[in-house]
Design a protein around this motif. Sequence first.
Motif, PDB file in Angstrom:
ATOM      1  N   ASP A 104      -1.861  -9.541   6.398  1.00 33.72           N
ATOM      2  CA  ASP A 104      -1.782  -8.393   6.993  1.00 33.72           C
ATOM      3  C   ASP A 104      -2.615  -7.227   6.219  1.00 33.72           C
ATOM      4  N   LEU A 105      -2.887  -6.735   6.533  1.00 30.88           N
ATOM      5  CA  LEU A 105      -4.615  -5.985   5.955  1.00 30.88           C
ATOM      6  C   LEU A 105      -3.970  -4.742   5.342  1.00 30.88           C
ATOM      7  N   ASP A 106      -3.589  -4.496   4.989  1.00 29.69           N
ATOM      8  CA  ASP A 106      -2.536  -3.853   4.070  1.00 29.69           C
ATOM      9  C   ASP A 106      -3.144  -2.174   4.278  1.00 29.69           C
ATOM     10  N   SER A 107      -4.791  -1.936   3.809  1.00 33.60           N
ATOM     11  CA  SER A 107      -5.812  -0.922   3.484  1.00 33.60           C
ATOM     12  C   SER A 107      -6.835  -1.035   4.840  1.00 33.60           C
ATOM     13  N   LEU A 108      -6.077  -1.039   5.571  1.00 28.64           N
ATOM     14  CA  LEU A 108      -7.140  -1.475   7.288  1.00 28.64           C
ATOM     15  C   LEU A 108      -6.854   0.723   7.424  1.00 28.64           C
ATOM     16  N   ARG A 109      -5.649   1.606   6.969  1.00 29.14           N
ATOM     17  CA  ARG A 109      -5.850   3.028   7.409  1.00 29.14           C
ATOM     18  C   ARG A 109      -6.452   3.585   6.450  1.00 29.14           C
ATOM     19  N   PHE A 136     -14.041  -2.861  13.462  1.00 27.13           N
ATOM     20  CA  PHE A 136     -14.925  -3.912  12.949  1.00 27.13           C
ATOM     21  C   PHE A 136     -14.313  -4.390  12.077  1.00 27.13           C
ATOM     22  N   VAL A 137     -13.510  -4.042  11.375  1.00 24.94           N
ATOM     23  CA  VAL A 137     -12.955  -4.867   9.461  1.00 24.94           C
ATOM     24  C   VAL A 137     -11.803  -6.360  10.810  1.00 24.94           C
ATOM     25  N   LEU A 138     -11.002  -5.618  11.218  1.00 30.43           N
ATOM     26  CA  LEU A 138     -10.024  -6.057  12.315  1.00 30.43           C
ATOM     27  C   LEU A 138      -9.990  -6.789  12.599  1.00 30.43           C
ATOM     28  N   ARG A 139     -11.336  -6.687  13.665  1.00 33.05           N
ATOM     29  CA  ARG A 139     -12.192  -7.886  14.494  1.00 33.05           C
ATOM     30  C   ARG A 139     -12.661  -8.876  13.591  1.00 33.05           C
ATOM     31  N   SER A 140     -13.572  -8.906  12.766  1.00 28.56           N
ATOM     32  CA  SER A 140     -13.799  -9.523  11.279  1.00 28.56           C
ATOM     33  C   SER A 140     -13.258  -9.884  10.604  1.00 28.56           C
ATOM     34  N   THR A 145     -13.577  -4.480   0.085  1.00 35.98           N
ATOM     35  CA  THR A 145     -12.538  -4.974  -0.221  1.00 35.98           C
ATOM     36  C   THR A 145     -11.288  -4.633   0.473  1.00 35.98           C
ATOM     37  N   ILE A 146     -10.497  -4.995   1.452  1.00 28.62           N
ATOM     38  CA  ILE A 146      -9.417  -5.176   1.861  1.00 28.62           C
ATOM     39  C   ILE A 146      -8.216  -6.178   1.130  1.00 28.62           C
ATOM     40  N   ALA A 147      -7.282  -4.562   0.307  1.00 30.55           N
ATOM     41  CA  ALA A 147      -5.881  -5.402   0.182  1.00 30.55           C
ATOM     42  C   ALA A 147      -5.105  -6.303   1.591  1.00 30.55           C
ATOM     43  N   PRO A 200      -0.891  -5.635  -4.250  1.00 29.70           N
ATOM     44  CA  PRO A 200      -2.254  -6.573  -3.309  1.00 29.70           C
ATOM     45  C   PRO A 200      -2.422  -7.908  -3.698  1.00 29.70           C
ATOM     46  N   GLY A 201      -2.573  -8.384  -2.817  1.00 31.86           N
ATOM     47  CA  GLY A 201      -2.895 -10.334  -2.900  1.00 31.86           C
ATOM     48  C   GLY A 201      -1.916 -11.061  -3.122  1.00 31.86           C
ATOM     49  N   VAL A 202      -0.875 -10.639  -2.973  1.00 30.98           N
ATOM     50  CA  VAL A 202       0.585 -11.143  -2.641  1.00 30.98           C
ATOM     51  C   VAL A 202       0.970 -12.272  -1.898  1.00 30.98           C
ATOM     52  N   TYR A 203       1.400 -13.910  -1.980  1.00 28.83           N
ATOM     53  CA  TYR A 203       1.803 -14.309  -0.752  1.00 28.83           C
ATOM     54  C   TYR A 203       3.442 -14.545  -0.923  1.00 28.83           C
ATOM     55  N   VAL A 204       3.894 -14.773   0.102  1.00 29.13           N
ATOM     56  CA  VAL A 204       5.661 -15.405  -0.190  1.00 29.13           C
ATOM     57  C   VAL A 204       5.666 -16.438   0.505  1.00 29.13           C
ATOM     58  N   VAL A 205       6.482 -17.433   0.123  1.00 29.95           N
ATOM     59  CA  VAL A 205       6.895 -18.122   1.528  1.00 29.95           C
ATOM     60  C   VAL A 205       7.963 -18.849   1.490  1.00 29.95           C
ATOM     61  N   HIS A 206       8.685 -18.058   2.199  1.00 32.06           N
ATOM     62  CA  HIS A 206      10.011 -19.092   2.826  1.00 32.06           C
ATOM     63  C   HIS A 206      10.057 -19.934   3.354  1.00 32.06           C
TER      64      HIS A 206
END
Length: 520
Positions: free
Chosen positions: A71-76, A89-93, A152-154, A188-194
């Motif tokens: 998830d690109l959280d700060s794209l908005r 552009f950011v999403l495509r990149s 930089t995108i969170a 920002p920068g967190v991941y979770v594994v289920h």
Amino acid sequence: MSEQGPSGSDRTGVLGRRRQKAPAPAPDAVFDPNRDPLTGLPTRAVLHDWLNQAVAASRPASTRVILAFVDLDSLRDVNDSFGPDAGDFVLRSAGERLVALGWQGTQVLRWGGAELAVVVPGVSSVDAPDQIARALLETVGAPYVLGNQQVTIASHVGLAIASDSYATVGELVRDAHQALVTARDGGPGVYVVHDETKRGRYTTRIDEARLYSALENHEFLLHWQPIVRAGTHELFGAEALLRWQAPGATNTGVMYPHDFLPLLEKSGLIVPVGRWVIEETCRQALAWSATHPAAPPLFVTCNVGAHQLAMPDFDESVLHVLTMTGMAPERLCLDITEEALRYNGAGTWTALRRLKDVGVKLGLGNFGTGMASLAAMRDMRLDLVRIDRLFVQELAMSNEDQAIIRHVSNLAHDLGMIAIVEGVETEEEAAVLSTLGVDLAQGFLFGRPDTAEHIDALIDPSYVTASQTVSEPIAPGVPGGAGAPIAPAPAPAPMPAPPPPSYPAFSPDPPPPPPPPPPG
């Protein structure tokens, strides 16, 4: 390296060792409901088919499939500040970067909005989910150049691992996306594994009260993974890895960091737990020395996260632990990730330099997966650099990976640092690494993370406790020294007293000359 957006012209800076790009749609292309017109990636309509095919292919090979949502959280915020073209552009990149990772069999699609999905087949390592999540975060988290500004995108990542307990791939999609929702709550920068294999039958509710109870009841513990000399496989040190002894939570009663670390960080409990990890690391190193006084002292490493580094008294707390335990600073190495350095300011660097001035060693973790590596190596006067296991997985067949490891090792030596390679799982990988100039190695080939008693048995193979007998050597002996047992056999006479502890406690052998270029 960064990419330039709508106001720039350089589009060659996509992260990844293989510069594959997501196909951009042609201007006159016929509409395809299975292809996203903005990114050129497939859409969510194909995800279930991908997963069914990947899961079916994984069964004969006894491997797993991982589904990750990014998830690109700060794209908005990018859309609001720079306009929708910049956001596009950011999403495509980001999609191009994920495709450019080039992991065998991996597929990338646009799930919707600012979310991308990644299907990773052929997974066999127990550490793979954490490594994959960190790699995805680092890949999409590197800066994007929009005009004359770097942005930089969170981002967040949620993963789930396919298992036989899933009746349909739809349940796998549900759990992976729920993991993403949980990751968003962590910042920002967190991941979770289920991981359904752990939580399907043995479930427990983890909340802040439960974590407080675990800390008060001493339920956290450390497991240790050996670190060996790359050329001889001789035991050199050990890495401390946090575990939670939570009865009833899993079939083994032990939970791994991806199950509880996000909530530890969100609650702030990571600070006292992290302080305990450093203290216990020092105490265990001294315990090994007391038990085996004739053996050279091992150096020990432990991980330090962004939340710990952000504390204004971080350096004071480490110095207090050293004084309280009597641990020689030269034997302790604090491993810091690039992400932790990126999210903390100049005060953190000041604290780390103060610790380094008294002798504490600093290591940079997961080198090669982020964007701050070279700056950190230059500015922090680091002592150890950990080359990420991503460069080891295809080492025997990849000239590119071999070149990267060789040059990073040479760079480390030029800067007075030690190079350690993580994730060594086969003798073939170890044999290749011995020709590339690396100093230290770590991985399942030399030992899985386990209790401190297993390190005792490696220091002295005759060491046996009342509750445990260790009979299998970690690394098989090979005539000529390379691949010798990880710990030396007991000598008939006491070993001479070791020199005063220093780090590193050896001079790395000079790297061999590079192999000749391939013909043609």
